[in-house]
Structure formats: structure tokens, C-alpha cells
Design a protein around this motif. Structure first.
Motif, PDB file in Angstrom:
ATOM      1  N   CYS A   9      -2.071 -19.684  -9.389  1.00 37.68           N
ATOM      2  CA  CYS A   9      -0.895 -18.886  -9.763  1.00 37.68           C
ATOM      3  C   CYS A   9       0.270 -19.265  -8.866  1.00 37.68           C
ATOM      4  O   CYS A   9       1.323 -19.678  -9.322  1.00 37.68           O
ATOM      5  CB  CYS A   9      -1.134 -17.395  -9.582  1.00 37.68           C
ATOM      6  SG  CYS A   9      -2.608 -16.780 -10.317  1.00 37.68           S
ATOM      7  N   SER A  10       0.032 -19.151  -7.543  1.00 34.76           N
ATOM      8  CA  SER A  10       1.128 -19.431  -6.630  1.00 34.76           C
ATOM      9  C   SER A  10       1.393 -20.929  -6.569  1.00 34.76           C
ATOM     10  O   SER A  10       2.537 -21.342  -6.387  1.00 34.76           O
ATOM     11  CB  SER A  10       0.810 -18.879  -5.255  1.00 34.76           C
ATOM     12  OG  SER A  10      -0.464 -19.298  -4.861  1.00 34.76           O
ATOM     13  N   ALA A  11       0.332 -21.741  -6.762  1.00 31.23           N
ATOM     14  CA  ALA A  11       0.548 -23.190  -6.720  1.00 31.23           C
ATOM     15  C   ALA A  11       1.546 -23.608  -7.788  1.00 31.23           C
ATOM     16  O   ALA A  11       2.309 -24.547  -7.617  1.00 31.23           O
ATOM     17  CB  ALA A  11      -0.767 -23.937  -6.910  1.00 31.23           C
ATOM     18  N   LEU A  12       1.542 -22.888  -8.912  1.00 31.32           N
ATOM     19  CA  LEU A  12       2.479 -23.225  -9.979  1.00 31.32           C
ATOM     20  C   LEU A  12       3.848 -22.597  -9.739  1.00 31.32           C
ATOM     21  O   LEU A  12       4.876 -23.181 -10.028  1.00 31.32           O
ATOM     22  CB  LEU A  12       1.934 -22.743 -11.322  1.00 31.32           C
ATOM     23  CG  LEU A  12       0.714 -23.468 -11.868  1.00 31.32           C
ATOM     24  CD1 LEU A  12       0.026 -22.619 -12.902  1.00 31.32           C
ATOM     25  CD2 LEU A  12       1.127 -24.789 -12.461  1.00 31.32           C
TER      26      LEU A  12
ATOM     27  N   VAL B  30       6.448 -23.012   3.043  1.00 27.89           N
ATOM     28  CA  VAL B  30       6.324 -21.675   3.633  1.00 27.89           C
ATOM     29  C   VAL B  30       5.147 -20.931   3.008  1.00 27.89           C
ATOM     30  O   VAL B  30       4.327 -20.322   3.708  1.00 27.89           O
ATOM     31  CB  VAL B  30       7.633 -20.881   3.442  1.00 27.89           C
ATOM     32  CG1 VAL B  30       7.447 -19.447   3.877  1.00 27.89           C
ATOM     33  CG2 VAL B  30       8.740 -21.527   4.238  1.00 27.89           C
ATOM     34  N   MET B  31       5.035 -21.041   1.689  1.00 30.47           N
ATOM     35  CA  MET B  31       3.932 -20.365   0.999  1.00 30.47           C
ATOM     36  C   MET B  31       2.590 -20.933   1.442  1.00 30.47           C
ATOM     37  O   MET B  31       1.650 -20.188   1.738  1.00 30.47           O
ATOM     38  CB  MET B  31       4.111 -20.564  -0.504  1.00 30.47           C
ATOM     39  CG  MET B  31       3.098 -19.861  -1.335  1.00 30.47           C
ATOM     40  SD  MET B  31       3.358 -18.093  -1.242  1.00 30.47           S
ATOM     41  CE  MET B  31       1.939 -17.561  -2.154  1.00 30.47           C
ATOM     42  N   GLY B  32       2.503 -22.269   1.520  1.00 27.53           N
ATOM     43  CA  GLY B  32       1.252 -22.901   1.924  1.00 27.53           C
ATOM     44  C   GLY B  32       0.846 -22.479   3.321  1.00 27.53           C
ATOM     45  O   GLY B  32      -0.316 -22.162   3.586  1.00 27.53           O
ATOM     46  N   LEU B  33       1.830 -22.444   4.226  1.00 22.77           N
ATOM     47  CA  LEU B  33       1.516 -22.047   5.597  1.00 22.77           C
ATOM     48  C   LEU B  33       1.106 -20.584   5.654  1.00 22.77           C
ATOM     49  O   LEU B  33       0.195 -20.224   6.405  1.00 22.77           O
ATOM     50  CB  LEU B  33       2.721 -22.306   6.514  1.00 22.77           C
ATOM     51  CG  LEU B  33       3.016 -23.778   6.784  1.00 22.77           C
ATOM     52  CD1 LEU B  33       4.266 -23.922   7.633  1.00 22.77           C
ATOM     53  CD2 LEU B  33       1.842 -24.443   7.489  1.00 22.77           C
ATOM     54  N   SER B  34       1.764 -19.729   4.854  1.00 20.89           N
ATOM     55  CA  SER B  34       1.388 -18.309   4.867  1.00 20.89           C
ATOM     56  C   SER B  34      -0.041 -18.141   4.393  1.00 20.89           C
ATOM     57  O   SER B  34      -0.825 -17.407   5.008  1.00 20.89           O
ATOM     58  CB  SER B  34       2.298 -17.474   3.972  1.00 20.89           C
ATOM     59  OG  SER B  34       3.616 -17.847   4.113  1.00 20.89           O
ATOM     60  N   VAL B  35      -0.366 -18.823   3.281  1.00 22.35           N
ATOM     61  CA  VAL B  35      -1.728 -18.694   2.760  1.00 22.35           C
ATOM     62  C   VAL B  35      -2.731 -19.209   3.784  1.00 22.35           C
ATOM     63  O   VAL B  35      -3.735 -18.555   4.072  1.00 22.35           O
ATOM     64  CB  VAL B  35      -1.880 -19.461   1.427  1.00 22.35           C
ATOM     65  CG1 VAL B  35      -3.330 -19.525   1.008  1.00 22.35           C
ATOM     66  CG2 VAL B  35      -1.064 -18.788   0.340  1.00 22.35           C
TER      67      VAL B  35
ATOM     68  N   SER C 157      -5.269  -7.690   2.943  1.00 26.18           N
ATOM     69  CA  SER C 157      -3.919  -7.161   2.703  1.00 26.18           C
ATOM     70  C   SER C 157      -3.217  -6.773   3.992  1.00 26.18           C
ATOM     71  O   SER C 157      -1.998  -6.866   4.074  1.00 26.18           O
ATOM     72  CB  SER C 157      -3.918  -6.015   1.694  1.00 26.18           C
ATOM     73  OG  SER C 157      -5.015  -5.213   1.832  1.00 26.18           O
ATOM     74  N   THR C 158      -3.986  -6.381   5.019  1.00 32.51           N
ATOM     75  CA  THR C 158      -3.343  -6.103   6.306  1.00 32.51           C
ATOM     76  C   THR C 158      -2.612  -7.339   6.813  1.00 32.51           C
ATOM     77  O   THR C 158      -1.444  -7.277   7.216  1.00 32.51           O
ATOM     78  CB  THR C 158      -4.400  -5.685   7.343  1.00 32.51           C
ATOM     79  OG1 THR C 158      -5.229  -4.710   6.759  1.00 32.51           O
ATOM     80  CG2 THR C 158      -3.760  -5.148   8.588  1.00 32.51           C
ATOM     81  N   PHE C 159      -3.302  -8.483   6.756  1.00 29.93           N
ATOM     82  CA  PHE C 159      -2.654  -9.698   7.268  1.00 29.93           C
ATOM     83  C   PHE C 159      -1.541 -10.184   6.352  1.00 29.93           C
ATOM     84  O   PHE C 159      -0.576 -10.777   6.818  1.00 29.93           O
ATOM     85  CB  PHE C 159      -3.701 -10.784   7.517  1.00 29.93           C
ATOM     86  CG  PHE C 159      -4.615 -10.435   8.644  1.00 29.93           C
ATOM     87  CD1 PHE C 159      -4.112 -10.286   9.924  1.00 29.93           C
ATOM     88  CD2 PHE C 159      -5.958 -10.199   8.435  1.00 29.93           C
ATOM     89  CE1 PHE C 159      -4.935  -9.924  10.969  1.00 29.93           C
ATOM     90  CE2 PHE C 159      -6.786  -9.846   9.475  1.00 29.93           C
ATOM     91  CZ  PHE C 159      -6.279  -9.702  10.749  1.00 29.93           C
ATOM     92  N   VAL C 160      -1.686  -9.901   5.054  1.00 27.51           N
ATOM     93  CA  VAL C 160      -0.604 -10.292   4.145  1.00 27.51           C
ATOM     94  C   VAL C 160       0.650  -9.484   4.437  1.00 27.51           C
ATOM     95  O   VAL C 160       1.760 -10.018   4.437  1.00 27.51           O
ATOM     96  CB  VAL C 160      -1.039 -10.120   2.671  1.00 27.51           C
ATOM     97  CG1 VAL C 160       0.142 -10.285   1.748  1.00 27.51           C
ATOM     98  CG2 VAL C 160      -2.092 -11.143   2.320  1.00 27.51           C
ATOM     99  N   ILE C 161       0.470  -8.199   4.724  1.00 29.03           N
ATOM    100  CA  ILE C 161       1.635  -7.377   5.077  1.00 29.03           C
ATOM    101  C   ILE C 161       2.316  -7.947   6.315  1.00 29.03           C
ATOM    102  O   ILE C 161       3.544  -8.068   6.382  1.00 29.03           O
ATOM    103  CB  ILE C 161       1.217  -5.909   5.300  1.00 29.03           C
ATOM    104  CG1 ILE C 161       0.801  -5.284   3.975  1.00 29.03           C
ATOM    105  CG2 ILE C 161       2.355  -5.110   5.916  1.00 29.03           C
ATOM    106  CD1 ILE C 161       0.270  -3.885   4.089  1.00 29.03           C
TER     107      ILE C 161
ATOM    108  N   TYR D  86       5.343 -13.227  -4.798  1.00 29.02           N
ATOM    109  CA  TYR D  86       4.199 -14.125  -4.624  1.00 29.02           C
ATOM    110  C   TYR D  86       3.590 -14.041  -3.227  1.00 29.02           C
ATOM    111  O   TYR D  86       2.429 -14.405  -3.043  1.00 29.02           O
ATOM    112  CB  TYR D  86       4.584 -15.560  -4.993  1.00 29.02           C
ATOM    113  CG  TYR D  86       4.854 -15.683  -6.473  1.00 29.02           C
ATOM    114  CD1 TYR D  86       3.799 -15.688  -7.372  1.00 29.02           C
ATOM    115  CD2 TYR D  86       6.137 -15.718  -6.972  1.00 29.02           C
ATOM    116  CE1 TYR D  86       4.035 -15.738  -8.731  1.00 29.02           C
ATOM    117  CE2 TYR D  86       6.382 -15.765  -8.333  1.00 29.02           C
ATOM    118  CZ  TYR D  86       5.320 -15.779  -9.204  1.00 29.02           C
ATOM    119  OH  TYR D  86       5.552 -15.811 -10.554  1.00 29.02           O
ATOM    120  N   VAL D  87       4.370 -13.566  -2.246  1.00 31.14           N
ATOM    121  CA  VAL D  87       3.767 -13.368  -0.924  1.00 31.14           C
ATOM    122  C   VAL D  87       2.745 -12.233  -1.011  1.00 31.14           C
ATOM    123  O   VAL D  87       1.616 -12.350  -0.542  1.00 31.14           O
ATOM    124  CB  VAL D  87       4.846 -13.047   0.128  1.00 31.14           C
ATOM    125  CG1 VAL D  87       4.196 -12.797   1.476  1.00 31.14           C
ATOM    126  CG2 VAL D  87       5.838 -14.180   0.232  1.00 31.14           C
TER     127      VAL D  87
END
Lengths: 193, 207
Positions: B31-34, B45-50, B82-86, B106-107
Motif C-alpha cells: 500500500c505504502s510502497a505504491l 522518509v517513509m522507508g526509514l520510518s518503517v 502503534s506506540t512506536f508509530v505515534i 500513510y505514516v
């Protein structure tokens, strides 16, 4: 009134949640092998989307915003979704065995379907009112259903053709989704949003 | 070096980085890759966050794995993730506000990224901390690499630039299709195909 109709159709067709926002891609690829399962999954998604979006909307604006706890939204949303899905599964299994066979079996998979959480997050970003959320969530759910059922019907014909072996099952499905996204893009002519 | 490449941890790392690559072998988390690959900055940034969330949450999960009751493990995974995503979301909002805005929901959707739940359920819950760390690092970097490849193709051909810097001259019109959702699907399809071909060649040579 007109805006509600526009929200409904734009979320179902022009801004299709699967083909424009790429949400719910994992089940979109994994469960679109046969049309019946795809339709069941689509129905389950529509149903859960509607209920969780309304619940999350209420919780966000009635509880989180007054308390200044907006940053907890992710955590609260995912708990609400998991809770509702589990309850729904039990209720459907207990009281509607027929329905359970058609889409209840897909319910456990739905908690991790990003379309559900995604819809709640989009709804907050777009500042929708409760009534708009009703139309938005049902529209998005039906749009997702339409996309996965179309995909399943297309994939049926893959048996007759021989796509490149190295593309694999997933690769050809993704390419097919690309063509579907192109054709859904054509719907943008019918709405001027 | 010999002992490093033979060690179990290293095998886990390579397995999840390459042979079980989330994007092209398992087709997870696409999903996010697209969605974020229209330009390279967002993709990075997205790749590093994931990757960050994946490594931290797998490590934590693996460290407390004996305390998690079997029946509530999925919800525990979700809460930890979800804690770490926040936290990641907060960091992005503070330090990279424009990119955070561009990434939009998407984050938050990292929570339901199948890679995270997949690695938690398939690996972290059963293996030691050090191995989980290497495994999740492999998966995360594999995902990062994949979305960077897709983003490079899309940004270079779609708008003639890399990281926002114009690379191709003004003669390049920009291939609009690649910036549209449909283009993302096509590029991902060809990426999966190419990766499969390379993987097959590589494996044959090993034998």
C-alpha cells in the motif's frame, strides 16, 4: 445535499480507495482469486468500514478533541477497530449463520486491512461531519468491493492466458490493477470536484 | 569474515532482506510502497520510518515475548507497534513538517502495514532478541531498497528529477502516467518481474 452525493460517488469511483489511495492492497491481491470470496471480503470491508468510521468519528470528536488527546488517535482507532471486528464476528456467527458463511469468515482478516484504518485517518484529515462520514464510508466500502470483484472476474481469465512466468501471480495482478486504475481514472469526467 | 557470513543471525538478515523480500517475494506492505513513491524524498522518509518502527518494535516484542499470553498476542503486537508509530509521527511532524504533510495518513498506516505484523507473528515472537533485530533490519532495509528503486524510476521518468533536483533537461516532458496511481501499479509489476528474474538467475548460479 448535493455534496453528499458527490462525496459518495467520488469515494466509490473517482477516488477509489483501492485504486487511487492503494489501501487494502494485501487482501486485494491475496483474496481476489475467486469472485465469491472476493465479494464476501468486499462486503465485510464495507460493513466494517461504515461501523468503525462512525464509531471513530464519534470518539474522536466527543472524547479525544475535548481532552486534547488527538495524538492518541492512531492507538484509539486501532483498538476500536479490533474491538468492533471481534464483536461483529461473534454476533454474526451467533445470529446470522448464513451471513457468516458468506462474509463472516473474512472478518478476522479485516483488523489489519489498512483500508479500514486509512478511512478513519482520511476522515479526520478531511474534517467531515458525521453525515458526510456515513456517505464517505459506505461509498469507499462499495468502491473497494467493486474493485476487488472486478479484479476477481478479470483474474478468472488468466487461466486461459499465459502471462510471463517471471511475473508470477502477484506481478500480473498488480499490472492488471494498473489497467483498472487507468479505467477508473476515466470516471473523473463524470464529477467535477 | 567467514564466521560472520556463516552465523545464524547473518542468514536471517539476508533471508529477510533478499530471499523473502517483503515487496517482491512476499508482496506485503505494498500500500505504502505504491502511495509514497511519487518522489524520492517521501519514499526515503517513509522507508526509514518503517525500518525504524519495525526494528524497534520487533526487538521490544522479542524481549518481552515470554510475557505475552498467546491469546492476546495480536492485540499486544498492535499496541506496541502503534506506540512506536505515534512516536515516529511526532518526530516527522516536528523535524520534517512538509514531508509529514505530504505523507498524510500513510505514516499512521504503518500500524497496519503487513510487514510489521508479519515479522512480529512469524519471527519476533519465536526468536531471540539479537536475531529478531537482524531479521527486522533485513526486512526493513529490503522494503526501503524496494521503494527507493520504484521512487527513482517514477520521479526520474515522471518529472525528470531526483530528490527534487532537475536531472533531465527541459527537453524531458515528464511521463505523466508514472505520476498517476496507474503508473505506480505498472512500475511495481515490472519491478516484481525484474526482481524475480534476477533472483532466479542468482539462485541457479549458487547451485
Amino acid at each position: 445535499m448535493q455534496t453528499l452525493v458527490v462525496i459518495f460517488f467520488s469515494s466509490a469511483l473517482t477516488n477509489n480507495i483501492a485504486l487511487t489511495y492503494f489501501l487494502g492492497m494485501c487482501p486485494f491481491i491475496a483474496i481476489s482469486k475467486n469472485a465469491k470470496a472476493a465479494s464476501g471480503m468486499g462486503m465485510a470491508v464495507t460493513y466494517v468500514m461504515f461501523i468503525t468510521a462512525v464509531a471513530n468519528h464519534a470518539i474522536y470528536y466527543l472524547v479525544l478533541v475535548p481532552l486534547g488527546l488527538e495524538f492518541l488517535a492512531f492507538l484509539v482507532f486501532i483498538i476500536v477497530i479490533a474491538g468492533i471486528v471481534q464483536t461483529l464476528e461473534m454476533l454474526v456467527e451467533r445470529f446470522f449463520p448464513g451471513l457468516y458463511n458468506s462474509f463472516g469468515i473474512f472478518l478476522p482478516l479485516i483488523t489489519v486491512n489498512c483500508a479500514i484504518l486509512g478511512l478513519s485517518l482520511f476522515m479526520i484529515l478531511k474534517d467531515y461531519t458525521l453525515l458526510q462520514v456515513v456517505f464517505y464510508s459506505v461509498g469507499s466500502g462499495l468502491g473497494w468491493w467493486l474493485a476487488i470483484v472486478t479484479m476477481a472476474s478479470l483474474r478468472k481469465y488468466l487461466i486461459l492466458s499465459e502471462p510471463l512466468e517471471s511475473l508470477g501471480d502477484a506481478g500480473i495482478t498488480v499490472i492488471l490493477a494498473g489497467f483498472m486504475a487507468l479505467s477508473f481514472f476515466g470516471f473523473s469526467g463524470i464529477l467535477s470536484v | 569474515m567467514e564466521s560472520v557470513t556463516k552465523s545464524k543471525g547473518f542468514t536471517y538478515f539476508i533471508e529477510s532482506l533478499w530471499y523473502n523480500n517483503a515487496t517482491f517475494s512476499m508482496v506485503l506492505g505494498i500500500c505504502s510502497a505504491l502511495a509514497v513513491t511519487t518522489n524520492m524524498r517521501n519514499a526515503l522518509v517513509m522507508g526509514l520510518s518503517v525500518t525504524g518502527v519495525l526494528i524497534i518494535s520487533s526487538t521490544v516484542l522479542s524481549a518481552i515475548r515470554s510475557m505475552i499470553p498467546e491469546r492476546v498476542r495480536l492485540i499486544t503486537f498492535m499496541l506496541i507497534i502503534s506506540t512506536f508509530v505515534i512516536m515516529a509521527d511526532f518526530l516527522l511532524k516536528v523535524y520534517l513538517p512538509t514531508i509529514s504533510k505530504a505523507l498524510g495518513p500513510y505514516v499512521g498506516l504503518i500500524i497496519t502495514n503487513c510487514i510489521l505484523m508479519g515479522r512480529a507473528e512469524a519471527f519476533a515472537i519465536k526468536h531471540a532478541v539479537w536475531h529478531s533485530l537482524l531479521d527486522s533490519a533485513g526486512s526493513g532495509l529490503g522494503y526501503l531498497g524496494s521503494i527507493m528503486v520504484i521512487a527513482t524510476i517514477r520521479e526520474l521518468l515522471g518529472s525528470g528529477s531526483l530528490f527534487g533536483l532537475r536531472i533531465l533537461g527541459s527537453w524531458w516532458q515528464g511521463w505523466g502516467l508514472l505520476m498517476m496511481p496507474a503508473g505506480a501499479f505498472f512500475i511495481l509489476g515490472f519491478y516484481i518481474m525484474t526482481a524475480n528474474i534476477i533472483q532466479k538467475r542468482f539462485m541457479n548460479r549458487c547451485k
